[in-house]
Design a protein around this motif. Structure first.
Motif, mmCIF file in Angstrom:
data_model
loop_
_atom_site.group_PDB
_atom_site.id
_atom_site.type_symbol
_atom_site.label_atom_id
_atom_site.label_comp_id
_atom_site.label_asym_id
_atom_site.label_seq_id
_atom_site.Cartn_x
_atom_site.Cartn_y
_atom_site.Cartn_z
ATOM 1 N N SER A 196 0.858 -1.191 0.000
ATOM 2 C CA SER A 196 0.000 0.000 0.000
ATOM 3 C C SER A 196 0.891 1.237 0.000
ATOM 4 O O SER A 196 1.495 1.558 1.031
ATOM 5 C CB SER A 196 -0.930 0.008 1.213
ATOM 6 O OG SER A 196 -1.693 1.189 1.243
ATOM 7 N N ASP A 197 0.971 1.909 -1.127
ATOM 8 C CA ASP A 197 1.808 3.105 -1.196
ATOM 9 C C ASP A 197 1.209 4.254 -0.390
ATOM 10 O O ASP A 197 1.942 5.118 0.113
ATOM 11 C CB ASP A 197 2.026 3.512 -2.655
ATOM 12 C CG ASP A 197 0.717 3.681 -3.410
ATOM 13 O OD1 ASP A 197 -0.350 3.372 -2.834
ATOM 14 O OD2 ASP A 197 0.755 4.115 -4.584
ATOM 15 N N ARG A 198 -0.110 4.276 -0.231
ATOM 16 C CA ARG A 198 -0.738 5.342 0.564
ATOM 17 C C ARG A 198 -0.375 5.209 2.037
ATOM 18 O O ARG A 198 -0.109 6.208 2.711
ATOM 19 C CB ARG A 198 -2.245 5.298 0.381
ATOM 20 C CG ARG A 198 -2.696 5.647 -1.054
ATOM 21 C CD ARG A 198 -4.208 5.622 -1.184
ATOM 22 N NE ARG A 198 -4.626 5.959 -2.544
ATOM 23 C CZ ARG A 198 -5.875 5.973 -2.958
ATOM 24 N NH1 ARG A 198 -6.863 5.693 -2.093
ATOM 25 N NH2 ARG A 198 -6.163 6.289 -4.208
ATOM 26 N N ARG A 199 -0.382 4.002 2.545
ATOM 27 C CA ARG A 199 0.017 3.797 3.939
ATOM 28 C C ARG A 199 1.479 4.160 4.145
ATOM 29 O O ARG A 199 1.861 4.728 5.175
ATOM 30 C CB ARG A 199 -0.232 2.346 4.341
ATOM 31 C CG ARG A 199 -1.705 1.949 4.391
ATOM 32 C CD ARG A 199 -1.861 0.504 4.812
ATOM 33 N NE ARG A 199 -3.267 0.101 4.822
ATOM 34 C CZ ARG A 199 -3.681 -1.136 5.105
ATOM 35 N NH1 ARG A 199 -2.799 -2.085 5.401
ATOM 36 N NH2 ARG A 199 -4.981 -1.410 5.099
ATOM 37 N N ALA A 202 1.718 7.784 4.331
ATOM 38 C CA ALA A 202 1.194 8.270 5.609
ATOM 39 C C ALA A 202 2.207 8.118 6.728
ATOM 40 O O ALA A 202 2.185 8.872 7.704
ATOM 41 C CB ALA A 202 -0.096 7.526 5.952
#
Length: 352
Positions: A196-199, A202
């Motif tokens: 997960s690149d978004r995690r 974050a």
């Protein structure tokens, strides 16, 4: 990720070390050395996919640009370029491939999935078209021919046994490099990017920077394969970076197993064997049909690639052990009453 067992790894290394003593020159040069070269380029693709979740169709273009840079700075029969001492020429070739790999990663960093695949394919086809149409640098359709391989004393690196030792040795070193990198903080962050690149963003990581670095490392690996390919063939032409060549690298990676970096070399060996002996097994004009049929069978029945066959022995051993344990447990006499049941029977029951 699945890993090759240490015992199998040592057996394979011993077999590769003893191969020059028992195999003819044809097998060393045209089968094993060629498979090692293709496997190195496929390793760059497998590294990006396995640990970064990115499928790049530009790896053969990266290898081809490194080969062109090496040919341009070496003595060649086409009379192009500026010859340099071969260590400087090698450094220039690896630099060109690594920088172009990083540039490809920077362009494709904001895409994912099929969009990243198509974008890298477009980059690869752009390199192919530019090489085919440029006459000053790439000698257009004819390419750069008659490239002289380096010599160490009286030893030419494109001779069968030296080329075999160099190709297989570099393949082992690059595979060890990949296995080391994925255990570093960068490698662990890259696997987080895959999930997960978004995690990952974050948590404060620079996602774009990690993607560019991964493409740069993959570009370096592909560049090594491109230089070896040049020394093996003695020439480089636009056909070496075309659509068929790019597709072959993807086929090799899938045949071996995308979940294991070592699968790139297993797939390359299968591919080279089919490519070499296809005329004996099938019609010459139906070679692509044979490759497609083998690819389809592997995808349907061996999702982990041909390297997944090595898992059959441990699975069979565990199945036998489980069956023996079940037979032993069934042979133990069972009591009809448990201790709790006997205790409950001794307690007087209340009557209404």
């Amino acid at each position: 990720m699945k890993k090759t067992s240490p015992s199998l790894r040592w057996v394979m290394l011993a077999a590769l070390a003893l191969a020059p003593l028992v195999l003819p020159v044809f097998w060393l040069q045209n089968i094993l050395a060629k498979a090692a070269v293709f496997g190195i380029v496929a390793l760059s693709l497998s590294f990006l996919n396995t640990y970064g979740g990115m499928v790049s169709m530009a790896q053969m273009a990266v290898a081809g640009l490194a080969a062109y840079a090496m040919a341009y700075t070496s003595i060649n029969g086409s009379g192009l370029g500026v010859p340099l001492p071969w260590p400087l020429a090698l450094l220039a070739a690896l630099t060109v491939g690594t920088v172009f790999g990083a540039l490809t990663g920077w362009i494709a960093a904001r895409t994912r999935g099929v969009y990243l695949l198509m974008l890298t394919l477009a980059i690869g086809m752009g390199v192919f078209a530019f090489a085919q149409q440029n006459n000053e640098l790439f000698n257009a359709f004819d390419g750069i021919n008659g490239v002289a391989a380096p010599t160490l004393g009286h030893l030419k690196l494109n001779a069968p046994i030296p080329l075999y030792g160099l190709s297989v040795g570099l393949a082992c070193l690059l595979l060890a490099l990949v296995n080391y990198v994925v255990r570093t903080p960068f490698g662990l962050a890259l696997q987080g990017l895959r999930d997960s690149d978004r995690r990952l963003a974050a948590l404060g990581y620079q996602v774009t920077l990690h993607k560019v670095a991964a493409f740069a490392l993959a570009g370096f690996i592909a560049s090594v394969g491109g230089v070896l390919m040049l020394w093996y063939q003695g020439q480089i032409a636009p056909g070496s970076v075309g659509l068929a060549a790019a597709t072959n690298i993807l086929v090799i990676a899938v045949l071996g197993g995308l979940r294991r970096p070592a699968g790139a070399f297993a797939g390359a060996l299968v591919f080279v064997l089919l490519q070499t002996f296809a005329t004996d097994l099938f019609y010459r004009d139906r070679y692509n049909t044979l490759i497609g049929a083998v690819f389809l069978l592997v995808v349907l029945f061996l999702p982990t690639g041909v390297l997944g066959l090595t898992d059959l022995v441990p699975r069979l051993r565990r199945a036998i052990q489980t069956r023996k344990a079940g037979e032993q447990s069934s042979s133990i006499p069972s009591f009809n009453k448990t201790k709790n049941q006997e205790t409950n029977e001794n307690v007087p029951q209340n009557r209404l």
